[in-house]
Design a protein around this motif. Sequence first.
Motif, PDB file in Angstrom:
ATOM      1  N   LEU A   1      25.200   6.110 -12.703  1.00 55.25           N
ATOM      2  CA  LEU A   1      25.362   4.893 -11.660  1.00 55.25           C
ATOM      3  C   LEU A   1      25.302   3.610 -11.762  1.00 55.25           C
ATOM      4  N   LEU A   2      24.645   3.768 -13.226  1.00 56.71           N
ATOM      5  CA  LEU A   2      24.871   1.989 -14.136  1.00 56.71           C
ATOM      6  C   LEU A   2      25.433   2.020 -14.778  1.00 56.71           C
ATOM      7  N   ASP A   3      26.641   2.714 -15.548  1.00 54.72           N
ATOM      8  CA  ASP A   3      28.367   2.398 -15.737  1.00 54.72           C
ATOM      9  C   ASP A   3      28.728   2.350 -14.340  1.00 54.72           C
ATOM     10  N   PHE A   4      28.834   2.485 -13.266  1.00 51.08           N
ATOM     11  CA  PHE A   4      29.779   2.213 -11.908  1.00 51.08           C
ATOM     12  C   PHE A   4      28.923   0.777 -12.161  1.00 51.08           C
ATOM     13  N   ILE A   5      28.079   0.838 -11.156  1.00 49.72           N
ATOM     14  CA  ILE A   5      27.188  -1.011 -10.693  1.00 49.72           C
ATOM     15  C   ILE A   5      28.415  -1.439 -12.110  1.00 49.72           C
ATOM     16  N   GLN A   6      28.173  -1.156 -13.316  1.00 48.90           N
ATOM     17  CA  GLN A   6      28.188  -2.582 -14.556  1.00 48.90           C
ATOM     18  C   GLN A   6      29.944  -3.039 -14.748  1.00 48.90           C
ATOM     19  N   LYS A   7      30.467  -1.797 -13.798  1.00 49.79           N
ATOM     20  CA  LYS A   7      31.920  -1.860 -14.176  1.00 49.79           C
ATOM     21  C   LYS A   7      32.523  -2.151 -12.825  1.00 49.79           C
TER      22      LYS A   7
END
Length: 53
Positions: free
Chosen positions: A43-49
């Motif tokens: 989820l963090l990777d998705f948001i940062q992306k």
Amino acid sequence: MVIATDDLEIACPHCERVGEIEGKPCPACSGKRVILTAQGNTLLDFIQKHMNK
């Protein structure tokens, strides 16, 4: 779909949710007292992306 906080992070097993070891920030959680689960990291990777566009 409902995602509970427990699905995203767990108590740090190294400092036992204290945030520090021998007066220094815990190296495993950086003093945050929790570490991300695999789902939390995803989820963090998705948001940062999507925030970095």
